[in-house]
Design a protein around this motif. Structure first.
Motif, mmCIF file in Angstrom:
data_model
loop_
_atom_site.group_PDB
_atom_site.id
_atom_site.type_symbol
_atom_site.label_atom_id
_atom_site.label_comp_id
_atom_site.label_asym_id
_atom_site.label_seq_id
_atom_site.Cartn_x
_atom_site.Cartn_y
_atom_site.Cartn_z
ATOM 1 N N GLY A 15 61.933 7.592 -57.344
ATOM 2 C CA GLY A 15 63.197 6.929 -57.060
ATOM 3 C C GLY A 15 63.703 7.212 -55.662
ATOM 4 O O GLY A 15 64.341 6.359 -55.031
ATOM 5 N N VAL A 16 63.413 8.407 -55.164
ATOM 6 C CA VAL A 16 63.824 8.788 -53.810
ATOM 7 C C VAL A 16 62.815 8.301 -52.780
ATOM 8 O O VAL A 16 63.177 7.732 -51.746
ATOM 9 C CB VAL A 16 63.991 10.317 -53.709
ATOM 10 N N LEU A 17 61.541 8.499 -53.063
ATOM 11 C CA LEU A 17 60.490 8.190 -52.091
ATOM 12 C C LEU A 17 60.291 6.700 -51.858
ATOM 13 O O LEU A 17 59.665 6.297 -50.882
ATOM 14 C CB LEU A 17 59.166 8.814 -52.554
ATOM 15 N N ALA A 18 60.812 5.873 -52.763
ATOM 16 C CA ALA A 18 60.652 4.427 -52.620
ATOM 17 C C ALA A 18 61.694 3.814 -51.694
ATOM 18 O O ALA A 18 61.598 2.628 -51.345
ATOM 19 C CB ALA A 18 60.733 3.762 -53.993
ATOM 20 N N GLU A 32 50.976 8.426 -47.072
ATOM 21 C CA GLU A 32 50.692 8.198 -48.492
ATOM 22 C C GLU A 32 51.272 9.358 -49.296
ATOM 23 O O GLU A 32 50.903 10.509 -49.083
ATOM 24 C CB GLU A 32 49.185 8.090 -48.725
ATOM 25 N N ILE A 33 52.198 9.048 -50.197
ATOM 26 C CA ILE A 33 52.796 10.069 -51.056
ATOM 27 C C ILE A 33 52.665 9.628 -52.502
ATOM 28 O O ILE A 33 53.090 8.523 -52.867
ATOM 29 C CB ILE A 33 54.290 10.298 -50.727
ATOM 30 N N GLN A 96 62.346 23.408 -39.332
ATOM 31 C CA GLN A 96 61.817 22.243 -38.619
ATOM 32 C C GLN A 96 60.462 22.568 -37.994
ATOM 33 O O GLN A 96 59.552 21.729 -37.994
ATOM 34 C CB GLN A 96 62.799 21.803 -37.532
ATOM 35 N N ALA A 97 60.325 23.777 -37.490
ATOM 36 C CA ALA A 97 59.050 24.174 -36.888
ATOM 37 C C ALA A 97 57.921 24.123 -37.908
ATOM 38 O O ALA A 97 56.809 23.682 -37.602
ATOM 39 C CB ALA A 97 59.166 25.579 -36.295
ATOM 40 N N ARG A 98 58.208 24.564 -39.140
ATOM 41 C CA ARG A 98 57.161 24.517 -40.181
ATOM 42 C C ARG A 98 56.860 23.074 -40.572
ATOM 43 O O ARG A 98 55.711 22.741 -40.867
ATOM 44 C CB ARG A 98 57.602 25.328 -41.415
ATOM 45 N N ALA A 99 57.870 22.214 -40.561
ATOM 46 C CA ALA A 99 57.643 20.797 -40.860
ATOM 47 C C ALA A 99 56.674 20.188 -39.853
ATOM 48 O O ALA A 99 55.768 19.427 -40.223
ATOM 49 C CB ALA A 99 58.962 20.029 -40.853
ATOM 50 N N VAL A 100 56.859 20.530 -38.599
ATOM 51 C CA VAL A 100 55.957 20.027 -37.555
ATOM 52 C C VAL A 100 54.538 20.533 -37.796
ATOM 53 O O VAL A 100 53.561 19.775 -37.688
ATOM 54 C CB VAL A 100 56.456 20.451 -36.162
ATOM 55 N N GLU A 101 54.413 21.814 -38.132
ATOM 56 C CA GLU A 101 53.081 22.380 -38.389
ATOM 57 C C GLU A 101 52.420 21.710 -39.584
ATOM 58 O O GLU A 101 51.231 21.372 -39.545
ATOM 59 C CB GLU A 101 53.198 23.889 -38.629
ATOM 60 N N LEU A 102 53.174 21.508 -40.653
ATOM 61 C CA LEU A 102 52.606 20.896 -41.856
ATOM 62 C C LEU A 102 52.183 19.445 -41.616
ATOM 63 O O LEU A 102 51.274 18.940 -42.277
ATOM 64 C CB LEU A 102 53.607 20.963 -43.006
ATOM 65 N N LEU A 146 60.912 17.101 -52.416
ATOM 66 C CA LEU A 146 61.286 15.867 -51.727
ATOM 67 C C LEU A 146 61.791 16.162 -50.319
ATOM 68 O O LEU A 146 61.531 15.403 -49.380
ATOM 69 C CB LEU A 146 62.348 15.121 -52.533
ATOM 70 N N VAL A 147 62.519 17.267 -50.174
ATOM 71 C CA VAL A 147 62.997 17.665 -48.849
ATOM 72 C C VAL A 147 61.808 17.922 -47.925
ATOM 73 O O VAL A 147 61.758 17.434 -46.786
ATOM 74 C CB VAL A 147 63.880 18.923 -48.946
ATOM 75 N N VAL A 148 60.837 18.677 -48.407
ATOM 76 C CA VAL A 148 59.652 18.992 -47.600
ATOM 77 C C VAL A 148 58.862 17.722 -47.292
ATOM 78 O O VAL A 148 58.457 17.496 -46.140
ATOM 79 C CB VAL A 148 58.767 20.031 -48.312
ATOM 80 N N ALA A 149 58.641 16.888 -48.291
ATOM 81 C CA ALA A 149 57.874 15.655 -48.090
ATOM 82 C C ALA A 149 58.542 14.754 -47.061
ATOM 83 O O ALA A 149 57.880 14.162 -46.203
ATOM 84 C CB ALA A 149 57.709 14.926 -49.421
ATOM 85 N N ASP A 150 59.867 14.641 -47.141
ATOM 86 C CA ASP A 150 60.605 13.809 -46.194
ATOM 87 C C ASP A 150 60.513 14.377 -44.784
ATOM 88 O O ASP A 150 60.192 13.668 -43.820
ATOM 89 C CB ASP A 150 62.063 13.707 -46.645
ATOM 90 N N ALA A 151 60.801 15.672 -44.641
ATOM 91 C CA ALA A 151 60.805 16.301 -43.318
ATOM 92 C C ALA A 151 59.430 16.253 -42.660
ATOM 93 O O ALA A 151 59.320 16.050 -41.444
ATOM 94 C CB ALA A 151 61.276 17.750 -43.432
#
Length: 237
Positions: A15-18, A32-33, A96-102, A146-151
């Motif tokens: 519902g969120v990812l769509a 792709e999620i 944010q730094a970890r989001a960039v790395e991931l 969802l926070v991690v996937a979005d970021a």
């Protein structure tokens, strides 16, 4: 990039990812999620995925087998091991730094815990890192996932219209973002700062940096001290 979210509530995640930017990015194939229902991987005829904790205590604990079976199915489909994350209040706080790395990983598998958590044995066997989105506890791992996937997704090429969309934001460069304004030029008796109307880009950049530093100093002194030490800027108290 491909992100797999293992959850007991795939509809909640979908519902969120769509919606919004991530939804559009998924449709055009920029990222792709997928959401996997952990119950689909249990051998229990009643689709149970939890049981009482050894040693006693309140609540239920998610069993190792359904999670491992879900993970194994993903590994088989990918032809290899994805980078595996367990969302947990005990994890390293997400930045944010970890989001960039991931965002540099090709495949990520995120496990959403529930109830009193997950059998430690499956965490020890398949998880590469545990991540927390803050020093508090939620009812499940779906919102943090969802926070991690979005970021992470918004760092991927083609998700946002331009890299500047995220490079000029809070936390990306170690500062909080400067104030933003739009039309009208005057609202409730307050005018937009004149420098933003000047068309002088160097002055605008200087103004925005000054405001970013000022806001960071006021609201996040820890970030401010790190920034000025990194850039050898005299401290303002």
């Amino acid at each position: 990039m491909k992100i797999e979210i293992a959850t007991l509530f795939p509809e909640m995640c979908e519902g969120v990812l769509a919606e919004s930017i991530i939804g559009r990015a998924r449709k055009k194939g920029a990222v792709e999620i997928s959401c996997r229902n952990i119950r689909d991987y249990t051998l229990d005829k009643h689709r149970r995925v939890d049981d009482t904790p050894y040693g006693g205590g309140m609540g239920m604990v998610m069993q190792a087998d359904p999670i491992f079976n879900c993970y194994s199915a993903v590994c088989e489909e990918l032809g290899g091991k994805p980078h595996t994350i367990y969302m947990s209040p005990k994890g390293t706080v997400f930045t944010q730094a970890r989001a960039v790395e991931l965002s540099g990983y090709k495949n990520i598998f995120i496990i959403c815990g529930h109830y009193e958590g997950v059998d430690q044995r499956v965490i020890d066997e398949i998880v590469d890192e545990e991540i927390s989105i803050g020093d508090y506890v939620l009812t499940g791992g779906e919102l943090p996932a969802l926070v991690v996937a979005d970021a992470v997704s918004r760092m991927c090429s083609g998700v946002l219209s331009d890299e500047l969309c995220y490079q000029d934001e809070s936390h990306f460069n170690g500062l909080l973002e400067y104030p933003q304004y739009t039309k009208p030029a005057e609202w409730h008796g307050v005018s937009v700062p004149e420098v933003l109307l000047s068309g002088h880009h160097k002055n605008i950049d200087s103004f925005r940096l000054e405001k970013s530093i000022e806001i960071t100093r006021e609201r996040r002194p820890d970030m401010y001290e790190k920034y000025i030490n990194t850039h050898n800027i005299p401290s303002k108290k």
